[in-house]
Motif scaffolding. Sequence first.
Motif, short mmCIF file in Angstrom:
data_model
loop_
_atom_site.label_atom_id
_atom_site.label_comp_id
_atom_site.label_asym_id
_atom_site.label_seq_id
_atom_site.Cartn_x
_atom_site.Cartn_y
_atom_site.Cartn_z
N GLU A 43 4.06 11.35 -12.21
CA GLU A 43 4.79 10.59 -13.23
C GLU A 43 4.96 9.12 -12.84
O GLU A 43 4.92 8.23 -13.69
CB GLU A 43 6.13 11.26 -13.53
N ARG A 44 5.14 8.86 -11.54
CA ARG A 44 5.23 7.48 -11.07
C ARG A 44 3.89 6.77 -11.28
O ARG A 44 3.83 5.63 -11.76
CB ARG A 44 5.57 7.45 -9.57
N LEU A 45 2.82 7.46 -10.88
CA LEU A 45 1.48 6.88 -11.00
C LEU A 45 1.13 6.62 -12.46
O LEU A 45 0.58 5.56 -12.81
CB LEU A 45 0.47 7.86 -10.37
N SER B 233 7.91 8.66 -4.21
CA SER B 233 8.65 7.41 -4.39
C SER B 233 7.76 6.23 -4.75
O SER B 233 8.13 5.06 -4.56
CB SER B 233 9.44 7.09 -3.11
N LEU B 234 6.58 6.54 -5.26
CA LEU B 234 5.62 5.49 -5.64
C LEU B 234 6.26 4.45 -6.57
O LEU B 234 7.03 4.80 -7.46
CB LEU B 234 4.43 6.13 -6.37
N ILE B 235 5.89 3.20 -6.36
CA ILE B 235 6.40 2.11 -7.18
C ILE B 235 5.29 1.58 -8.09
O ILE B 235 4.34 0.94 -7.62
CB ILE B 235 6.99 1.00 -6.29
N PRO B 236 5.39 1.89 -9.39
CA PRO B 236 4.32 1.52 -10.34
C PRO B 236 3.94 0.04 -10.28
O PRO B 236 2.75 -0.30 -10.36
CB PRO B 236 4.93 1.89 -11.70
N GLU B 237 4.93 -0.81 -10.13
CA GLU B 237 4.68 -2.25 -10.08
C GLU B 237 3.79 -2.64 -8.88
O GLU B 237 2.94 -3.51 -8.96
CB GLU B 237 6.06 -2.91 -9.93
N PHE B 238 4.02 -1.97 -7.76
CA PHE B 238 3.22 -2.21 -6.55
C PHE B 238 1.78 -1.73 -6.77
O PHE B 238 0.81 -2.41 -6.41
CB PHE B 238 3.90 -1.47 -5.38
N ILE B 239 1.66 -0.58 -7.40
CA ILE B 239 0.33 -0.04 -7.69
C ILE B 239 -0.44 -1.01 -8.60
O ILE B 239 -1.60 -1.34 -8.33
CB ILE B 239 0.46 1.37 -8.34
N ASP B 240 0.23 -1.52 -9.63
CA ASP B 240 -0.42 -2.49 -10.52
C ASP B 240 -0.82 -3.75 -9.76
O ASP B 240 -1.89 -4.32 -10.00
CB ASP B 240 0.52 -2.86 -11.68
N GLY C 100 -2.05 -3.40 11.99
CA GLY C 100 -3.40 -2.96 11.67
C GLY C 100 -3.46 -1.61 10.97
O GLY C 100 -4.50 -1.22 10.44
N TYR C 101 -2.32 -0.90 10.94
CA TYR C 101 -2.28 0.41 10.29
C TYR C 101 -2.55 0.24 8.78
O TYR C 101 -2.03 -0.68 8.16
CB TYR C 101 -0.90 1.06 10.54
N LEU C 102 -3.36 1.13 8.22
CA LEU C 102 -3.70 1.06 6.80
C LEU C 102 -2.99 2.14 5.99
O LEU C 102 -2.53 3.13 6.54
CB LEU C 102 -5.22 1.22 6.60
N GLU C 103 -2.92 1.93 4.69
CA GLU C 103 -2.33 2.91 3.76
C GLU C 103 -3.41 3.34 2.76
O GLU C 103 -3.35 3.01 1.57
CB GLU C 103 -1.11 2.31 3.04
N PRO C 104 -4.41 4.10 3.23
CA PRO C 104 -5.54 4.45 2.35
C PRO C 104 -5.18 5.41 1.21
O PRO C 104 -5.94 5.52 0.25
CB PRO C 104 -6.56 5.09 3.29
N LEU C 105 -4.01 6.07 1.31
CA LEU C 105 -3.59 6.91 0.18
C LEU C 105 -2.61 6.14 -0.71
O LEU C 105 -1.66 6.70 -1.26
CB LEU C 105 -3.00 8.24 0.66
N HIS C 106 -2.91 4.85 -0.84
CA HIS C 106 -2.13 3.99 -1.75
C HIS C 106 -3.05 2.79 -2.02
O HIS C 106 -2.67 1.64 -1.89
CB HIS C 106 -0.84 3.55 -1.04
N VAL D 86 8.90 1.57 0.22
CA VAL D 86 9.26 2.97 -0.01
C VAL D 86 8.15 3.72 -0.78
O VAL D 86 8.05 4.94 -0.73
CB VAL D 86 10.61 3.06 -0.78
N SER D 87 7.29 2.95 -1.41
CA SER D 87 6.18 3.52 -2.17
C SER D 87 5.26 4.37 -1.28
O SER D 87 4.60 5.30 -1.75
CB SER D 87 5.40 2.38 -2.83
N PHE D 88 5.22 4.07 0.01
CA PHE D 88 4.34 4.79 0.94
C PHE D 88 4.95 6.10 1.44
O PHE D 88 4.28 6.89 2.10
CB PHE D 88 4.05 3.93 2.18
#
Length: 190
Positions: free
Chosen positions: A34-36, A95-102, A123-129, A174-176
């Motif tokens: 629903e967040r996505l 806790s995904l943040i739609p605005e960040f995704i956009d 250097g850590y990545l967030e590949p599931l975001h 918090v989106s992560f």
Amino acid sequence: MIGAVLAGGRAKRFGEDKLLFKINGKPLVLHAIERLESSRLIDEIVIVASKFNAEKLRTLGYSVVIDELIVGPISGIFTALSLGDAFVVGGDMPSLIPEFIDYIIKQFNNSGKIVCVPRWSNGYLEPLHSAYAQEFRDILGKRINDGKYKLYDAITSSDACYIDIEALPQEWQVSFFNVNKKEDLKDLTK
Ligand SMILES: Nc1nc2c(ncn2[C@@H]2O[C@H](COP(=O)(O)OP(=O)(O)OP(=O)(O)O)[C@@H](O)[C@H]2O)c(=O)[nH]1
Ligand SMILES: [Mg+2]
């Protein structure tokens, strides 16, 4: 842009099916979906399941594709990209943040790169975001064939666009958040 929700894991650390575990009366994976879905630049949701949980997940009413490989998130992304460009998240990210995704999708569209991934200063990545172009699928397929399952390596050996997390609003971090163990649920009472 497709919103792809990875849901093919075995939730070993959680100890039971975490994605259908109810939080405030709603399955964990539905919180993520629903967040996505409320991201303006996402126009279609697809759940990337395993053959073991696809039927149960179909009852949620969203389209489901089956990841036939199940070698980790890399095969989930490989499967999602058969449908088109995708913004990929884990189904355990309530806790995904739609605005960040956009924001990331915009960067992806402007950059013309095959992947756009948030990066911490260590250097850590967030590949599931992250946003992935369909063109990245062949690269992933070759790596999977060679037994190279680390997403980090697949991304850093490609021409990626990186998004400096610490330069963005701190409230977006918090989106992560993702649920791995039962005790992670207590950080989620909001
Ligand atoms: N399609 C697909 N999704 C996966 C795969 N591995 C993990 N996922 C999903 O990716 C997200 C993040 O993975 P993890 O946090 O490791 O979840 P998990 O693998 O179920 O849990 P553990 O067994 O404790 O590692 C979760 O929503 C998983 O369901 C896979 O091989 N294929
Ligand atoms: Mg796992």
